[in-house]
Scaffold this active site. Structure first.
Site, PDB file in Angstrom:
ATOM      1  N   TYR A 127      10.832 -53.000  49.354  1.00 15.90           N
ATOM      2  CA  TYR A 127      11.053 -53.388  47.960  1.00 15.90           C
ATOM      3  C   TYR A 127      12.427 -54.036  47.830  1.00 15.90           C
ATOM      4  CZ  TYR A 127       7.156 -50.173  46.927  1.00 15.90           C
ATOM      5  OH  TYR A 127       5.941 -49.523  46.895  1.00 15.90           O
ATOM      6  N   LEU A 155      -1.688 -48.433  35.621  1.00 20.67           N
ATOM      7  CA  LEU A 155      -1.616 -49.207  34.382  1.00 20.67           C
ATOM      8  C   LEU A 155      -2.014 -50.659  34.631  1.00 20.67           C
ATOM      9  CD1 LEU A 155       1.677 -47.796  32.820  1.00 20.67           C
ATOM     10  CD2 LEU A 155      -0.680 -47.030  32.488  1.00 20.67           C
TER      11      LEU A 155
END
Length: 343
Positions: free
Chosen positions: A55, A204
């Site tokens: 990341y 989500l």
């Protein structure tokens, strides 16, 4: 925040936090704001923080280190190894070589400023290296006291079983949401049988369920979601229509769409008999509070039924290359075929 035994004695909270969005995955983020959000997450009672060495090419771990300096004892820390960023797009995008995994762990420990990782994931399976060899390297790291628990990410049920035969696996991290349910047929039953916890990510819809990504125009040029089929112009309109059905269920329940989406994950985990700790990520503290409230929401049976019907209507695959994720390998293995090299 209620605490659970995720698996193999790893105690954490019923909801965790994924820090990926702090490092450019979904566009630029300000470190100062990210740090404020991280502190708010821990202040809210969440103990489970998730990151990975790739990341931001290490930025995410370095950012978390600023919080861990003073709050390490409050946190169950998870990071990962196994994904590489090749210069040539035709080169493999996973590396399960034992020496590579061990080197990545030492680099992560240094960036994070810690002596031990609580949960260390094999991020993506490298088809060139038997998973037994890679997990053997992880087992060596447990023996050396550098990691406490082993996790796997985006694996098939067969890969999970083979890995667990080498060393107990604590958790599997898989994409799981109202729109993405392919893990239910084989992976979740295997996890229940083996006593492995589930850490769902993208519950989500990578922000789609919150209305943050209804078109490519809403996304920054570097936003990773531009490369996911479900956000493409040929798919997004049909998926927005489905998302509006989630909105309607949420409104009927008197909760937000994000809360309905996470509450559905908790309902399904209970149905499968699995310990679960979703890791929704956000840059903003107010969204953290909204997400955490979902852990105490129980949906009606009618709402669950309506949400269950949506996955079969989704337009587009969840990731661009189906063979880079578990679904394609699972289908091939069940057909008695070999998985292709990950690219």
């Amino acid at each position: 925040m209620r605490r659970i035994n995720l698996g193999r004695g790893l105690e954490t909270t019923i909801q965790g936090f994924g820090a990926m969005s702090f490092s450019g995955t979904y566009g630029a983020a300000e470190d100062a704001q990210s740090l404020r959000t991280l502190h708010h997450v821990i202040d809210s009672g969440v103990t489970f923080l998730d990151t990975a060495n790739v990341y931001g090419n290490g930025h995410n771990e370095t950012l978390l280190a600023q919080v861990l300096k003073t709050r390490r004892r409050e946190v169950v820390l998870a990071t990962k190894a196994g994904i590489v960023r090749p210069k040539n797009p035709n080169e493999p995008r996973a590396n399960g070589d034992p020496a590579f995994i061990k080197r990545c762990l030492d680099e992560s420990l240094q960036r994070l400023g810690v002596e031990e990782i609580d949960l260390y994931y094999y991020h993506r399976v490298d088809a060139r290296v038997p998973i037994e060899e890679t997990v053997g390297a992880y087992a060596d790291l447990v023996q050396a006291g550098k990691i406490r628990h082993i996790g796997l990410s985006e694996v098939t049920s067969g890969e999970l079983r083979r890995a667990a035969a080498v060393h107990p696996i604590t958790a599997v991290q898989m994409e799981y949401s109202i729109f993405s349910r392919d893990i239910e047929s084989h992976l979740l039953p295997a996890a229940r049988e083996l006593g492995v916890g589930l850490v769902p990510y993208a519950s989500l819809g990578r922000g789609f369920f919150t209305g943050q990504a209804d078109s490519l125009e809403q996304l920054e040029p570097e936003d990773l979601r531009r490369h996911f089929p479900r956000f493409a112009p040929e798919h997004v309109a049909a998926n927005i229509a489905l998302r509006r059905q989630i909105d309607a269920v949420a409104a009927a329940e008197g909760i937000s769409t994000a809360q309905a989406s996470l509450a559905w994950v908790y309902e399904k985990a209970r149905a499968f008999g699995l310990a679960v700790s979703p890791i929704p990520g956000t840059r903003y503290a107010e969204h953290v509070d909204d997400n955490l409230a979902a852990a105490s929401i129980e949906l009606s049976a009618q709402s669950v039924k309506e949400l269950d019907a949506l996955a079969g209507q989704v337009s587009g695959e969840r990731q661009q290359d189906i063979y880079s994720v578990s679904k394609g390998r699972e289908e091939l293995q069940l057909a008695g075929e070999s998985a292709p090299e990950l690219r």
